[in-house]
Motif scaffolding. Structure first.
Motif, PDB file in Angstrom:
ATOM      1  N   THR A 164       0.834  -1.204   0.000  1.00 27.69           N
ATOM      2  CA  THR A 164       0.000   0.000   0.000  1.00 27.69           C
ATOM      3  C   THR A 164       0.866   1.250   0.000  1.00 27.69           C
ATOM      4  O   THR A 164       0.586   2.214  -0.717  1.00 27.69           O
ATOM      5  N   ALA A 165       1.924   1.241   0.798  1.00 32.10           N
ATOM      6  CA  ALA A 165       2.832   2.394   0.839  1.00 32.10           C
ATOM      7  C   ALA A 165       3.474   2.629  -0.522  1.00 32.10           C
ATOM      8  O   ALA A 165       3.564   3.772  -0.994  1.00 32.10           O
ATOM      9  N   GLN A 166       3.913   1.559  -1.182  1.00 33.66           N
ATOM     10  CA  GLN A 166       4.519   1.704  -2.508  1.00 33.66           C
ATOM     11  C   GLN A 166       3.526   2.279  -3.504  1.00 33.66           C
ATOM     12  O   GLN A 166       3.860   3.184  -4.288  1.00 33.66           O
ATOM     13  N   VAL A 167       2.314   1.747  -3.491  1.00 34.02           N
ATOM     14  CA  VAL A 167       1.287   2.223  -4.428  1.00 34.02           C
ATOM     15  C   VAL A 167       0.999   3.704  -4.202  1.00 34.02           C
ATOM     16  O   VAL A 167       0.903   4.493  -5.157  1.00 34.02           O
ATOM     17  N   LEU A 168       0.871   4.105  -2.947  1.00 34.68           N
ATOM     18  CA  LEU A 168       0.576   5.504  -2.644  1.00 34.68           C
ATOM     19  C   LEU A 168       1.697   6.423  -3.120  1.00 34.68           C
ATOM     20  O   LEU A 168       1.442   7.446  -3.776  1.00 34.68           O
ATOM     21  N   ILE A 169       2.940   6.086  -2.790  1.00 32.79           N
ATOM     22  CA  ILE A 169       4.066   6.945  -3.167  1.00 32.79           C
ATOM     23  C   ILE A 169       4.200   7.062  -4.676  1.00 32.79           C
ATOM     24  O   ILE A 169       4.327   8.164  -5.231  1.00 32.79           O
ATOM     25  N   TRP A 170       4.176   5.927  -5.367  1.00 35.95           N
ATOM     26  CA  TRP A 170       4.374   5.979  -6.823  1.00 35.95           C
ATOM     27  C   TRP A 170       3.170   6.582  -7.537  1.00 35.95           C
ATOM     28  O   TRP A 170       3.333   7.279  -8.544  1.00 35.95           O
ATOM     29  N   THR A 171       1.976   6.356  -7.036  1.00 35.66           N
ATOM     30  CA  THR A 171       0.787   6.964  -7.650  1.00 35.66           C
ATOM     31  C   THR A 171       0.864   8.486  -7.562  1.00 35.66           C
ATOM     32  O   THR A 171       0.620   9.193  -8.553  1.00 35.66           O
ATOM     33  N   VAL A 172       1.202   8.988  -6.393  1.00 37.27           N
ATOM     34  CA  VAL A 172       1.285  10.441  -6.210  1.00 37.27           C
ATOM     35  C   VAL A 172       2.397  11.028  -7.089  1.00 37.27           C
ATOM     36  O   VAL A 172       2.182  12.014  -7.804  1.00 37.27           O
ATOM     37  N   GLU A 173       3.569  10.436  -7.049  1.00 39.15           N
ATOM     38  CA  GLU A 173       4.698  10.985  -7.821  1.00 39.15           C
ATOM     39  C   GLU A 173       4.421  10.961  -9.319  1.00 39.15           C
ATOM     40  O   GLU A 173       4.640  11.948 -10.014  1.00 39.15           O
ATOM     41  N   ARG A 174       3.928   9.837  -9.825  1.00 43.89           N
ATOM     42  CA  ARG A 174       3.664   9.723 -11.263  1.00 43.89           C
ATOM     43  C   ARG A 174       2.519  10.640 -11.691  1.00 43.89           C
ATOM     44  O   ARG A 174       2.562  11.242 -12.767  1.00 43.89           O
ATOM     45  N   THR A 175       1.481  10.750 -10.868  1.00 42.93           N
ATOM     46  CA  THR A 175       0.347  11.613 -11.211  1.00 42.93           C
ATOM     47  C   THR A 175       0.777  13.067 -11.280  1.00 42.93           C
ATOM     48  O   THR A 175       0.434  13.790 -12.232  1.00 42.93           O
ATOM     49  N   ILE A 176       1.537  13.520 -10.292  1.00 43.22           N
ATOM     50  CA  ILE A 176       1.989  14.917 -10.285  1.00 43.22           C
ATOM     51  C   ILE A 176       2.927  15.187 -11.445  1.00 43.22           C
ATOM     52  O   ILE A 176       2.847  16.229 -12.111  1.00 43.22           O
ATOM     53  N   SER A 177       3.813  14.240 -11.733  1.00 38.93           N
ATOM     54  CA  SER A 177       4.734  14.405 -12.860  1.00 38.93           C
ATOM     55  C   SER A 177       3.973  14.544 -14.173  1.00 38.93           C
ATOM     56  O   SER A 177       4.219  15.475 -14.952  1.00 38.93           O
ATOM     57  N   ALA A 178       3.040  13.632 -14.424  1.00 40.70           N
ATOM     58  CA  ALA A 178       2.265  13.687 -15.664  1.00 40.70           C
ATOM     59  C   ALA A 178       1.423  14.949 -15.728  1.00 40.70           C
ATOM     60  O   ALA A 178       1.325  15.601 -16.779  1.00 40.70           O
ATOM     61  N   HIS A 179       0.814  15.314 -14.614  1.00 42.04           N
ATOM     62  CA  HIS A 179      -0.022  16.518 -14.581  1.00 42.04           C
ATOM     63  C   HIS A 179       0.783  17.764 -14.935  1.00 42.04           C
ATOM     64  O   HIS A 179       0.356  18.579 -15.759  1.00 42.04           O
ATOM     65  N   CYS A 180       1.951  17.917 -14.325  1.00 41.95           N
ATOM     66  CA  CYS A 180       2.746  19.128 -14.541  1.00 41.95           C
ATOM     67  C   CYS A 180       3.330  19.210 -15.953  1.00 41.95           C
ATOM     68  O   CYS A 180       3.703  20.290 -16.406  1.00 41.95           O
ATOM     69  N   HIS A 181       3.388  18.078 -16.637  1.00 38.61           N
ATOM     70  CA  HIS A 181       3.866  18.094 -18.016  1.00 38.61           C
ATOM     71  C   HIS A 181       2.770  18.493 -19.001  1.00 38.61           C
ATOM     72  O   HIS A 181       3.068  18.845 -20.145  1.00 38.61           O
ATOM     73  N   HIS A 182       1.516  18.416 -18.559  1.00 40.20           N
ATOM     74  CA  HIS A 182       0.414  18.683 -19.484  1.00 40.20           C
ATOM     75  C   HIS A 182      -0.510  19.815 -19.019  1.00 40.20           C
ATOM     76  O   HIS A 182      -1.445  20.168 -19.733  1.00 40.20           O
ATOM     77  N   ASP A 183      -0.248  20.374 -17.866  1.00 37.16           N
ATOM     78  CA  ASP A 183      -1.111  21.414 -17.318  1.00 37.16           C
ATOM     79  C   ASP A 183      -0.235  22.503 -16.715  1.00 37.16           C
ATOM     80  O   ASP A 183       0.656  22.217 -15.914  1.00 37.16           O
ATOM     81  N   GLU A 184      -0.472  23.735 -17.113  1.00 40.12           N
ATOM     82  CA  GLU A 184       0.362  24.845 -16.637  1.00 40.12           C
ATOM     83  C   GLU A 184      -0.114  25.444 -15.319  1.00 40.12           C
ATOM     84  O   GLU A 184       0.420  26.450 -14.874  1.00 40.12           O
ATOM     85  N   GLY A 185      -1.141  24.854 -14.721  1.00 37.68           N
ATOM     86  CA  GLY A 185      -1.564  25.362 -13.419  1.00 37.68           C
ATOM     87  C   GLY A 185      -3.056  25.377 -13.154  1.00 37.68           C
ATOM     88  O   GLY A 185      -3.468  25.219 -11.995  1.00 37.68           O
ATOM     89  N   PRO A 186      -3.914  25.549 -14.178  1.00 37.20           N
ATOM     90  CA  PRO A 186      -5.348  25.644 -13.892  1.00 37.20           C
ATOM     91  C   PRO A 186      -5.935  24.419 -13.204  1.00 37.20           C
ATOM     92  O   PRO A 186      -6.905  24.539 -12.446  1.00 37.20           O
TER      93      PRO A 186
END
Length: 215
Positions: A164-186
């Motif tokens: 569960t800890a692994q899933v949480l950490i990697w889900t958050v990191e990957r989601t934020i990384s992908a989001h910041c590459h495709h969204d400038e802030g809105p």
């Protein structure tokens, strides 16, 4: 203080100054839009005002330079989340969302270094080892909290806390990384709140209680 001690202190200060200049220069060149993989050592050294040989005294190769740059970036990325994991969770989902917003802001501030870290870790064993070690350290923080919650009876007793800890950490990191590459802030707040809800439900299995009117 002896003259020898003073001399050693000055040498150490000069070395630290050179190291800071090289790191600052590399970060500035990346901020100008040059991808990390396209930064030649010679150009970094020239712009930092040091000899190429001096560069290699501090950084044996570009992998070590990237690792040094990534130390601060990774700490900034996960710092606020670690604070939340170690804190009282009485603030519910809103406190998680606040931590997620901080992580998104930190990713945006350091995104060139973090992007380079993810890219180079795919083929460089030293960089990959650094990244795995840091992620393992943050995962241990999360697992420690989940284990404590399980002992306290506040989470599902059948929870597989390491996974569960692994899933949480990697889900958050990957989601934020992908989001910041495709969204400038809105979409930052929407992503932060969605991650917060997901994290809370994974841990506690129920939505947090609605805030009470304290008037």
């Amino acid at each position: 203080m002896s003259s020898t001690t003073r001399a050693r202190g000055k040498v150490r200060e000069r070395r630290e100054d050179v190291r800071r200049r090289v790191l600052r220069t590399a970060a500035e060149m990346m901020a100008d839009g040059t991808p990390y993989t396209e930064l030649p050592v010679q150009r970094i050294a020239e712009r930092a005002g040091v000899a190429r040989s001096t560069f290699y005294l501090h950084f044996p190769d570009k992998s070590r330079l990237l690792i040094a740059l990534a130390e601060e970036a990774v700490d900034a990325l996960f710092g606020e989340a670690v604070v939340w994991w170690r804190a009282d969770h009485s603030g519910g989902e809103e406190d998680v969302a606040r931590a997620m917003r901080q992580m998104i802001a930190a990713y945006r501030e350091h995104r060139r270094v973090l992007h380079a870290l993810g890219e180079v870790a795919g083929y460089d064993p030293d960089v990959a080892g650094f990244w795995r070690d840091r992620m393992r350290g943050f995962t241990e923080v999360v697992q420690g909290r989940l284990d404590a919650e399980r002992r306290a009876g506040t989470v599902d007793p059948a929870m597989d806390t390491p996974t569960t800890a692994q899933v949480l950490i990697w889900t958050v990191e990957r989601t934020i990384s992908a989001h910041c590459h495709h969204d400038e802030g809105p979409g930052d707040d929407r992503i932060a709140r969605t991650l917060a809800r997901s994290i809370w439900l994974i841990i506690y299995g129920v939505a947090p209680p609605a805030p009470t009117d304290r008037r």
